[in-house]
Design an enzyme around this catalytic site. Structure first.
Site, mmCIF file in Angstrom:
data_model
loop_
_atom_site.group_PDB
_atom_site.id
_atom_site.type_symbol
_atom_site.label_atom_id
_atom_site.label_comp_id
_atom_site.label_asym_id
_atom_site.label_seq_id
_atom_site.Cartn_x
_atom_site.Cartn_y
_atom_site.Cartn_z
ATOM 1 N N HIS A 64 0.844 -1.188 0.000
ATOM 2 C CA HIS A 64 0.000 0.000 0.000
ATOM 3 C C HIS A 64 0.890 1.252 0.000
ATOM 4 O O HIS A 64 2.110 1.177 0.129
ATOM 5 C CB HIS A 64 -0.920 -0.001 1.210
ATOM 6 N N GLU A 66 1.423 3.715 2.120
ATOM 7 C CA GLU A 66 2.234 4.022 3.291
ATOM 8 C C GLU A 66 3.509 3.182 3.330
ATOM 9 O O GLU A 66 4.597 3.685 3.642
ATOM 10 C CB GLU A 66 1.414 3.791 4.563
ATOM 11 N N ARG A 205 -12.092 4.674 -19.588
ATOM 12 C CA ARG A 205 -12.149 3.203 -19.547
ATOM 13 C C ARG A 205 -11.074 2.662 -18.610
ATOM 14 O O ARG A 205 -11.317 1.751 -17.815
ATOM 15 C CB ARG A 205 -11.911 2.621 -20.943
ATOM 16 N N ASP A 221 -21.050 -3.595 -33.979
ATOM 17 C CA ASP A 221 -19.719 -2.992 -34.066
ATOM 18 C C ASP A 221 -18.581 -3.981 -33.855
ATOM 19 O O ASP A 221 -17.432 -3.671 -34.172
ATOM 20 C CB ASP A 221 -19.590 -1.865 -33.031
ATOM 21 N N ARG A 228 -6.885 1.118 -25.410
ATOM 22 C CA ARG A 228 -5.829 1.110 -26.427
ATOM 23 C C ARG A 228 -5.202 2.489 -26.645
ATOM 24 O O ARG A 228 -4.036 2.574 -27.006
ATOM 25 C CB ARG A 228 -6.399 0.638 -27.774
ATOM 26 N N LEU A 318 -30.303 -0.071 -24.459
ATOM 27 C CA LEU A 318 -29.743 -0.454 -23.168
ATOM 28 C C LEU A 318 -29.471 0.782 -22.322
ATOM 29 O O LEU A 318 -29.688 0.761 -21.102
ATOM 30 C CB LEU A 318 -28.470 -1.277 -23.357
#
Length: 392
Positions: A64, A66, A205, A221, A228, A318
């Site tokens: 972490h 710290e 993203r 699509d 990317r 959607l």
């Protein structure tokens, strides 16, 4: 959160604020790296304010912020005894994949810890502060409405959402023309926005734990739904809503790296589902009474799977269904300076009969990105998204 974790320091110097700002800048380097853990930065200074060491959280299971900062102190040949640690989130007090950070700070002889934000994790909230104080360490948390506390909250909005609400922070991304069209009637949409906006969308993203689309977009699509356009240390989990399990087994969503989570509404996977599982897709059945995917249950399930931020890129149907659940926390809209006329809209909300039925949003950010305009909008504030109150 334990009330002891909401404690305002008596006064912070300009130097204190500068070091906390530096810790926040370090925490930003953890975007796309630490999920499902929060993004945390830490700066350690001596009594004169000189920086002895600094660090940010590493991938889950590793050190972490710290501990990284304490290691940096040691690597530079300094001594942390009597030093001050500036950290963007309350140090953990529980054993997870790594030992408690508050114990590491105490063992190193840190005399003071200044935190931008208390930790909402029920395993942590308030306990880190308590353990530090019990060991004689001066431990203070900024007021929750301090600009640096607000910035720390925004940086970890998904983690806080999962801790406080049990579900991810849901962000819906839309690219559209000035007249609200996302594609021609034949589905052509590449490219409405410019390269700068597309790269910016990939940065969002990268921030997400998972990227979700629907079967309509997947078939039309054949997207990859990966990151990317900007560098990233990890790819977000890809998620598909496919009620009838009709995704083609050669779809690019199924390509490496990682696997695809498919939420569906079928009682059994059937032959096509078996073919998808052979391509390492995980099928998750969550039907609603209409034979569609129960979207609210899906969002909750994603929270249980450790997803902090969910990034949506889907079609208007959607999008409309997700907005009607009331679980979309933010709209990320890119508007291109062009007009399309007749075409596909942003969302399908059905037919409204009165203006007061229309969802209202507040603009939290608006800026140019290349030749396009980026808007970030949130529902009229309330509950989790309300401005934080001042600490007592």
């Amino acid at each position: 959160m334990h009330p002891d974790s909401v404690h305002a320091p008596a006064a912070l110097s300009r130097q204190d604020l500068d070091h906390l700002t530096a810790a926040l800048e370090l925490a930003e380097l953890a975007i796309g790296l630490t999920d499902p853990n929060p993004r945390v930065g830490c700066v350690i200074t001596n009594a004169q304010g000189d920086i002895l060491g600094a660090g940010h959280t590493q991938p889950a299971g590793q050190a972490h912020a710290e501990v990284m900062a304490l290691r940096d102190v040691q690597a530079r040949g300094h001594d942390a005894r009597g030093a001050t640690a500036y950290v963007t989130l309350e140090p953990c007090a529980h054993h997870g994949r790594t030992p408690p950070c508050c114990d590491a700070l105490v063992a190193a002889g840190i005399a003071r810890v200044v935190m931008a934000l208390g930790d909402p994790n029920p395993l942590v909230g308030g306990h880190g502060v308590q353990r530090l104080r019990a060991a004689g360490v001066q431990a203070d948390v900024l007021p929750t409405d301090h600009p640096l506390a607000v910035a720390a909250r925004e940086l970890n909005i998904g983690f806080l959402s999962r801790m406080e609400r049990g579900r991810p922070f849901v962000r819906m991304k839309i690219a559209a023309t000035l007249d609200g069209r996302t594609a021609l009637h034949n589905g052509v949409s590449q490219w409405i926005t410019g390269p700068e906006a597309r790269a910016d969308g990939h940065a969002w993203r990268r921030r997400a734990g998972a990227v979700l689309t629907g079967i309509g977009t997947a078939k039309e699509d054949n997207p990859r739904m990966d990151v990317r356009e900007v560098p990233t240390a990890r790819q977000p989990q890809r998620v598909l809503v496919d009620s009838r399990l009709t995704l083609f087994p050669d779809a690019r969503l199924l390509d490496a790296p990682g696997n695809l989570w498919i939420y569906h509404a079928q009682p059994e996977p059937g032959p096509l589902g078996q073919a998808l599982m052979a391509r390492h897709a995980e099928l998750i059945s969550l039907p609603d009474p209409r034979g569609k995917v129960d979207l609210a249950a899906m969002i909750q399930d994603l929270g249980g799977r450790g997803i902090n931020e969910l990034h949506l890129e889907a079609g208007n149907k959607l999008n409309g269904s997700l907005l009607r659940t009331g679980l979309v926390d933010e709209l990320l809209v890119y508007l291109a300076p062009m007009l399309m006329g007749d075409g596909r809209g942003m969302v399908d909300l059905g037919t409204l009969t009165a203006l007061d039925q229309a969802p209202r949003y507040e603009v939290v950010d608006m800026r140019p990105v290349g030749q396009d305009i980026r808007l970030r909008l949130r529902p009229s504030l309330g509950g989790f998204l309300s401005p934080p109150s001042t600490a007592r």
